[in-house]
Design an enzyme around this catalytic site. Structure first.
Site, PDB file in Angstrom:
ATOM      1  N   ARG A 249       0.760   5.929  -1.900  1.00 22.57           N
ATOM      2  CA  ARG A 249       0.443   7.265  -1.385  1.00 22.57           C
ATOM      3  C   ARG A 249       0.501   7.275   0.143  1.00 22.57           C
ATOM      4  NH1 ARG A 249      -6.132   7.620  -2.343  1.00 22.57           N
ATOM      5  NH2 ARG A 249      -6.662   5.674  -1.277  1.00 22.57           N
TER       6      ARG A 249
ATOM      7  N   GLY B  49       0.810  -1.213   0.000  1.00 21.67           N
ATOM      8  CA  GLY B  49       0.000   0.000   0.000  1.00 21.67           C
ATOM      9  C   GLY B  49       0.836   1.252   0.000  1.00 21.67           C
TER      10      GLY B  49
ATOM     11  N   TYR C 282     -13.083  -0.790  11.399  1.00 23.19           N
ATOM     12  CA  TYR C 282     -11.703  -0.340  11.185  1.00 23.19           C
ATOM     13  C   TYR C 282     -10.880  -0.540  12.460  1.00 23.19           C
ATOM     14  CZ  TYR C 282      -7.791   2.746   9.984  1.00 23.19           C
ATOM     15  OH  TYR C 282      -6.542   3.259   9.736  1.00 23.19           O
TER      16      TYR C 282
ATOM     17  N   ASN D 116       1.571  -2.163   5.365  1.00 20.91           N
ATOM     18  CA  ASN D 116       0.912  -0.868   5.503  1.00 20.91           C
ATOM     19  C   ASN D 116      -0.470  -0.820   4.854  1.00 20.91           C
ATOM     20  OD1 ASN D 116       0.866   2.263   5.741  1.00 20.91           O
ATOM     21  ND2 ASN D 116       0.657   1.879   3.537  1.00 20.91           N
TER      22      ASN D 116
ATOM     23  N   ASP E  70      -2.670  -7.750  -5.140  1.00 15.54           N
ATOM     24  CA  ASP E  70      -3.670  -7.595  -4.102  1.00 15.54           C
ATOM     25  C   ASP E  70      -3.270  -8.423  -2.892  1.00 15.54           C
ATOM     26  OD1 ASP E  70      -5.903  -7.450  -2.501  1.00 15.54           O
ATOM     27  OD2 ASP E  70      -7.340  -7.978  -4.063  1.00 15.54           O
ATOM     28  N   VAL E  71      -3.026  -7.764  -1.764  1.00 11.92           N
ATOM     29  CA  VAL E  71      -2.550  -8.474  -0.577  1.00 11.92           C
ATOM     30  C   VAL E  71      -3.587  -9.440  -0.015  1.00 11.92           C
ATOM     31  CG1 VAL E  71      -0.961  -6.623   0.067  1.00 11.92           C
ATOM     32  CG2 VAL E  71      -3.292  -6.633   1.009  1.00 11.92           C
TER      33      VAL E  71
END
Length: 249
Positions: free
Chosen positions: A20, A17, A160, A95, A68-69
């Protein structure tokens, strides 16, 4: 007297990731310390290539790697290709993460799957595959990026928070499994960091509750990650380092 410095010259780092925000800052920081950095992305290839270009223009070494993790087989193949090309993977920074705020009664199952999948499954897949190569060399540094909401919770961020909290338990367990083989596993928990993910938050209101009086920047997190990946952090494992300007105390 020897001057302290963070020297990661010749090491290979994979940052997930990293197209950015915090991930990009971590990639740049590790590259500035001498790492060859593999900048992972899922969809934002142009942004990832931009990070690579900025590293190279500063004299560093980097490449972009899209996968894609959350896909175990894809991660396995990508890690195999990285290890085959560079003959080593010294550092892994998990990350990649997704944040979709919402009250419990309004959260969709698809949001649950994506947030938990990216944070926990993604970190597990990357760690289990990268660790195989680290074990061969009896050396490795793994840093998982969690969040202060994974430690203290936050209204409207139940999933989250759960996703980030899962990384705390994963970090501590992985640290105990891998420490005897020279692999250190730690987590970094950022507070309010100025990124795209926090762009909708009224930052002026936050200043009154952050003791240091400012919102964090991606580089504040990146510096701690670089420290943990260096010899300066060689006696630290299984820990969660909070980077939040004193907000969570």
């Amino acid at each position: 007297m020897k001057k302290l410095s963070i020297d990661l010259d010749g090491q290979v780092a994979l940052v997930t990731g990293a197209s950015r925000g915090i991930g990009a800052a971590i990639a740049r920081a590790l590259a500035s310390c001498g790492c060859h950095v593999v900048v992972n992305y899922r969809t934002n290839r142009d942004l990832a290539e931009g990070v690579v270009d900025s590293i190279r223009s500063s004299g560093g070494s980097a490449e972009a790697k899209g996968f894609d993790v959350m896909n175990g087989e894809t991660v396995k193949q990508a890690v195999k290709e990285i290890a085959s090309t560079h003959e080593r993977i010294d550092i892994l920074v998990n990350n990649a993460g997704v944040s979709k705020d919402g009250l419990i009664l309004r959260t969709r199952e698809s949001d649950l799957d994506e947030m938990l999948g990216t944070a926990l499954k993604g970190s597990f897949f990357c760690t289990s595959n990268v660790a195989r190569y680290m074990l061969k060399r009896h050396y490795g540094r793994i840093v998982n990026i969690t969040s202060v909401v994974g430690l203290g919770g936050n209204a409207g961020q139940s999933v989250y928070s759960a996703a980030k909290a899962s990384l705390v338990g994963f970090t501590k367990s992985a640290a105990k499994e891998l420490a005897t083989r020279g692999i250190l596993v730690n987590a970094v928990a950022p507070g309010f960091i100025d990124t795209d993910m926090t762009s909708n938050i009224d930052k002026d209101k936050l200043l009154g509750v952050i003791p240091v009086g400012r919102v964090g920047m991606p580089g504040d997190v990146a510096g701690v990650v670089a420290f943990l990946c260096s010899d300066l952090g060689s006696y630290i494992t299984g820990q969660v380092i909070v980077v939040d300007g004193g907000l969570y105390m």
